[in-house]
Scaffold this active site. Structure first.
Site, PDB file in Angstrom:
ATOM      1  N   ARG A  25      -2.345  -7.678 -10.945  1.00 46.15           N
ATOM      2  CA  ARG A  25      -1.705  -6.376 -11.121  1.00 46.15           C
ATOM      3  C   ARG A  25      -2.312  -5.573 -12.257  1.00 46.15           C
ATOM      4  O   ARG A  25      -2.229  -4.348 -12.272  1.00 46.15           O
ATOM      5  CB  ARG A  25      -0.202  -6.557 -11.379  1.00 46.15           C
ATOM      6  CG  ARG A  25       0.099  -7.274 -12.668  1.00 46.15           C
ATOM      7  CD  ARG A  25       1.558  -7.363 -13.029  1.00 46.15           C
ATOM      8  NE  ARG A  25       1.689  -8.125 -14.263  1.00 46.15           N
ATOM      9  CZ  ARG A  25       1.549  -7.602 -15.475  1.00 46.15           C
ATOM     10  NH1 ARG A  25       1.297  -6.313 -15.620  1.00 46.15           N
ATOM     11  NH2 ARG A  25       1.659  -8.366 -16.556  1.00 46.15           N
ATOM     12  N   GLU A  62      10.046 -13.633 -31.477  1.00 43.89           N
ATOM     13  CA  GLU A  62      10.302 -13.387 -30.052  1.00 43.89           C
ATOM     14  C   GLU A  62      11.411 -14.303 -29.537  1.00 43.89           C
ATOM     15  O   GLU A  62      12.297 -13.855 -28.793  1.00 43.89           O
ATOM     16  CB  GLU A  62       9.033 -13.584 -29.230  1.00 43.89           C
ATOM     17  CG  GLU A  62       9.250 -13.210 -27.760  1.00 43.89           C
ATOM     18  CD  GLU A  62       8.148 -13.693 -26.843  1.00 43.89           C
ATOM     19  OE1 GLU A  62       7.820 -12.969 -25.886  1.00 43.89           O
ATOM     20  OE2 GLU A  62       7.634 -14.821 -27.056  1.00 43.89           O
ATOM     21  N   ARG A 196      23.560 -33.043 -14.372  1.00 41.12           N
ATOM     22  CA  ARG A 196      22.275 -32.649 -13.801  1.00 41.12           C
ATOM     23  C   ARG A 196      22.212 -31.133 -13.596  1.00 41.12           C
ATOM     24  O   ARG A 196      21.337 -30.630 -12.897  1.00 41.12           O
ATOM     25  CB  ARG A 196      22.050 -33.389 -12.475  1.00 41.12           C
ATOM     26  CG  ARG A 196      21.953 -34.906 -12.639  1.00 41.12           C
ATOM     27  CD  ARG A 196      21.532 -35.577 -11.337  1.00 41.12           C
ATOM     28  NE  ARG A 196      22.558 -35.479 -10.306  1.00 41.12           N
ATOM     29  CZ  ARG A 196      23.508 -36.392 -10.112  1.00 41.12           C
ATOM     30  NH1 ARG A 196      23.574 -37.465 -10.897  1.00 41.12           N
ATOM     31  NH2 ARG A 196      24.382 -36.248  -9.136  1.00 41.12           N
ATOM     32  N   ARG A 197      23.141 -30.426 -14.234  1.00 44.55           N
ATOM     33  CA  ARG A 197      23.191 -28.965 -14.101  1.00 44.55           C
ATOM     34  C   ARG A 197      22.973 -28.262 -15.435  1.00 44.55           C
ATOM     35  O   ARG A 197      23.429 -27.138 -15.644  1.00 44.55           O
ATOM     36  CB  ARG A 197      24.549 -28.556 -13.519  1.00 44.55           C
ATOM     37  CG  ARG A 197      24.835 -29.200 -12.174  1.00 44.55           C
ATOM     38  CD  ARG A 197      26.217 -28.859 -11.661  1.00 44.55           C
ATOM     39  NE  ARG A 197      26.504 -29.556 -10.402  1.00 44.55           N
ATOM     40  CZ  ARG A 197      27.642 -29.443  -9.724  1.00 44.55           C
ATOM     41  NH1 ARG A 197      28.617 -28.669 -10.203  1.00 44.55           N
ATOM     42  NH2 ARG A 197      27.813 -30.102  -8.587  1.00 44.55           N
ATOM     43  N   SER A 278       3.745 -17.772 -13.601  1.00 42.10           N
ATOM     44  CA  SER A 278       2.471 -17.151 -13.929  1.00 42.10           C
ATOM     45  C   SER A 278       2.120 -17.494 -15.371  1.00 42.10           C
ATOM     46  O   SER A 278       2.944 -17.308 -16.262  1.00 42.10           O
ATOM     47  CB  SER A 278       2.568 -15.625 -13.751  1.00 42.10           C
ATOM     48  OG  SER A 278       1.379 -14.981 -14.159  1.00 42.10           O
ATOM     49  N   ASP A 280      -0.657 -16.997 -18.391  1.00 47.76           N
ATOM     50  CA  ASP A 280      -1.825 -16.491 -19.113  1.00 47.76           C
ATOM     51  C   ASP A 280      -2.225 -17.619 -20.060  1.00 47.76           C
ATOM     52  O   ASP A 280      -1.699 -17.747 -21.158  1.00 47.76           O
ATOM     53  CB  ASP A 280      -1.446 -15.215 -19.871  1.00 47.76           C
ATOM     54  CG  ASP A 280      -2.565 -14.676 -20.753  1.00 47.76           C
ATOM     55  OD1 ASP A 280      -3.599 -15.357 -20.891  1.00 47.76           O
ATOM     56  OD2 ASP A 280      -2.392 -13.587 -21.330  1.00 47.76           O
ATOM     57  N   ASN A 288       4.143 -20.108 -25.308  1.00 51.59           N
ATOM     58  CA  ASN A 288       5.216 -20.702 -24.519  1.00 51.59           C
ATOM     59  C   ASN A 288       5.505 -22.130 -24.962  1.00 51.59           C
ATOM     60  O   ASN A 288       6.667 -22.540 -25.081  1.00 51.59           O
ATOM     61  CB  ASN A 288       4.853 -20.698 -23.034  1.00 51.59           C
ATOM     62  CG  ASN A 288       4.592 -19.316 -22.463  1.00 51.59           C
ATOM     63  OD1 ASN A 288       3.639 -19.133 -21.709  1.00 51.59           O
ATOM     64  ND2 ASN A 288       5.405 -18.343 -22.840  1.00 51.59           N
ATOM     65  N   HIS A 318      -3.884 -19.382 -14.982  1.00 45.01           N
ATOM     66  CA  HIS A 318      -5.117 -18.604 -14.907  1.00 45.01           C
ATOM     67  C   HIS A 318      -5.691 -18.246 -16.270  1.00 45.01           C
ATOM     68  O   HIS A 318      -5.001 -18.266 -17.295  1.00 45.01           O
ATOM     69  CB  HIS A 318      -4.888 -17.327 -14.097  1.00 45.01           C
ATOM     70  CG  HIS A 318      -3.734 -16.495 -14.602  1.00 45.01           C
ATOM     71  ND1 HIS A 318      -2.465 -16.596 -14.074  1.00 45.01           N
ATOM     72  CD2 HIS A 318      -3.658 -15.563 -15.590  1.00 45.01           C
ATOM     73  CE1 HIS A 318      -1.654 -15.755 -14.701  1.00 45.01           C
ATOM     74  NE2 HIS A 318      -2.362 -15.114 -15.633  1.00 45.01           N
ATOM     75  N   TYR A 320      -7.744 -14.878 -17.681  1.00 42.18           N
ATOM     76  CA  TYR A 320      -8.285 -13.550 -17.380  1.00 42.18           C
ATOM     77  C   TYR A 320      -9.804 -13.588 -17.556  1.00 42.18           C
ATOM     78  O   TYR A 320     -10.338 -14.344 -18.383  1.00 42.18           O
ATOM     79  CB  TYR A 320      -7.653 -12.500 -18.293  1.00 42.18           C
ATOM     80  CG  TYR A 320      -6.255 -12.113 -17.868  1.00 42.18           C
ATOM     81  CD1 TYR A 320      -6.057 -11.257 -16.790  1.00 42.18           C
ATOM     82  CD2 TYR A 320      -5.136 -12.615 -18.532  1.00 42.18           C
ATOM     83  CE1 TYR A 320      -4.774 -10.913 -16.384  1.00 42.18           C
ATOM     84  CE2 TYR A 320      -3.846 -12.278 -18.132  1.00 42.18           C
ATOM     85  CZ  TYR A 320      -3.676 -11.427 -17.052  1.00 42.18           C
ATOM     86  OH  TYR A 320      -2.415 -11.087 -16.636  1.00 42.18           O
TER      87      TYR A 320
END
Length: 423
Positions: A25, A62, A196-197, A278, A280, A288, A318, A320
């Site tokens: 995108r 963040e 388990r929830r 997704s 990066d 992350n 992925h 870039y």
């Protein structure tokens, strides 16, 4: 040993070796693989990569923003965190160049004239835009908003509650009923830790089109297990060691783990697994990993459990196309014999050998001096210190943590590697 950096470097190499070229995108293009996993034992150290310098305070800011339930970049900008600037600015720029927006949403008069003047130009530059966010609360309220992204879904997932009117008629109505998934998770961990929830989701299908970007890491699950008596004893001993005490585990003669004189000893270990559609891999994934590692530590501290394993399930993983050279730099290369010899000083050499110089050493002989073999050889992982325990009270919207409550000790890393962010 730092296994995490090695796993991350192997993942970068995997993408370079096996990735297929795909459009995306942003228009940048990627090479991509699908369905990878990264795992880390928290006992090996806090998962902050060392093969490049990480922006620790930016990552913490963040995560606290997510936990606030906030979706406006004002808090981030005020705390010098600029991860989401590009997404907010892209929304502003696109909207200001939209005829329907100008005709239907902008009041006639000076404001509409200003909007028309900006149409076809960039309006504010990105730097001017961020300054307006920082200095103009009304502007920030309108243009700093990113839609119902992570924080909104974590802390206030919109739903409807069905109830009878009870007014003598057979009528019913739906009332708004926001769900605080984080608070529910904490409560469930305290009351039903084998459930388990124990899950939190950010993938709200009904609101995806209102978000500037659908969640990349779209949900996480936690799992707890009981600690063995020996593990509890070792934790108790490490927390309560006094001069003269001897470590001696006897299952028939254990200390009172819950004695208020000492720090209460955890009974369980807790692991966290997040799912990501997704990835990066060069810019985003290191953040992350550290962010979910910190979230695991925060939750574990609140429910008095031991952080155990951190697991990431990665979908479209992925690089870039404008990150490939940076990835190769972080993977590193083997040092030549000459380069390694230069790292052994004469003083180091003389401690072991009598006569001669480092110029005669082989690779195997150099190994005894603890000299790196790779240009980006991992360092030992750092340790996390949390300054205080902040209780999550029923109905509260935020544990009152600040960035300064989290410090990283003994963090040694290679230099940072710059790479452009694609929005």
């Amino acid at each position: 040993m730092n296994n995490l950096d090695k796993k991350y470097q192997d993942l970068l190499q995997d993408i370079i070796d096996n990735g297929v070229t795909k459009s995306d995108r942003t228009g940048t293009g990627t090479i991509s693989v699908f369905g990878r996993q990264i795992r880390h034992k928290m006992s090996e150290g806090f998962p902050l990569l060392t093969t490049k310098k990480m922006a620790w305070k930016t990552m913490v800011t963040e995560l606290l923003w997510f936990l606030r339930g906030d979706t406006n970049i004002k808090y981030l900008v005020d705390n010098d965190c600029h991860i989401w600037d590009g997404d907010a600015y892209k929304r502003y720029h696109t909207t200001m160049n939209n005829d329907d927006y100008i005709e239907n949403w902008v009041e006639p008069g000076k404001e509409r004239e200003e909007a028309r003047k900006n149409k076809g130009s960039n309006g504010y530059t990105k730097e001017e835009f961020i300054n307006e966010i920082k200095t103009d609360d009304e502007f920030a309220k309108t243009w700093g908003e990113l839609g119902p992204i992570y924080g909104k879904q974590w802390r206030s997932w919109n739903t409807k509650q069905f109830e009878s009117l009870n007014d003598g008629n057979l009528g019913y109505r739906y009332n708004d009923f926001p769900i605080d998934q984080i608070q529910n998770l904490i409560n469930d961990l305290k009351t039903n830790p084998d459930s388990r929830r124990l899950m939190v989701s950010a993938w709200n299908v009904g609101e995806l089109d209102q978000m500037v970007l659908p969640p990349c890491h779209y949900g996480f699950q936690v799992y707890t297990r009981e600690l063995s008596l020996e593990r509890r004893y070792n934790i108790w001993f490490n927390n309560n060691y006094e001069t003269g005490m001897e470590r001696f585990f006897d299952p028939n003669n254990l200390p009172d783990f819950d004695n208020s004189y000492y720090t209460p000893t955890p009974t369980r270990a807790i692991s966290l697994m997040w799912n990501q559609r997704s990835v990066d891999t060069f810019l985003g994934l290191p953040f992350n990993i550290a962010s979910y590692g910190l979230l695991l530590e925060i939750i574990a501290k609140e429910v008095n459990m031991v952080p155990d394993e951190l697991i990431g399930n990665l979908g479209d993983t992925h690089l870039y196309l404008n990150h490939i050279e940076q990835a190769k730099e972080q993977i590193g290369r083997k040092l030549t014999l000459g380069e390694r010899r230069q790292m052994v000083t004469q003083e180091m050499f003389d401690r072991i050998y009598t006569g001669g110089s480092p110029d005669t050493l082989s690779h195997s002989e150099i190994d005894q001096f603890n000299v790196p073999k790779n240009t980006r050889e991992p360092f030992k992982l750092p340790e996390l210190k949390i300054g205080k325990l902040v209780k999550w009270k029923e109905g509260s919207c935020l544990p009152n943590y600040s960035v300064s409550d989290f410090t990283i000790e003994n963090y040694q890393s290679h230099p940072s590697i710059k790479a452009p962010l694609s929005n």
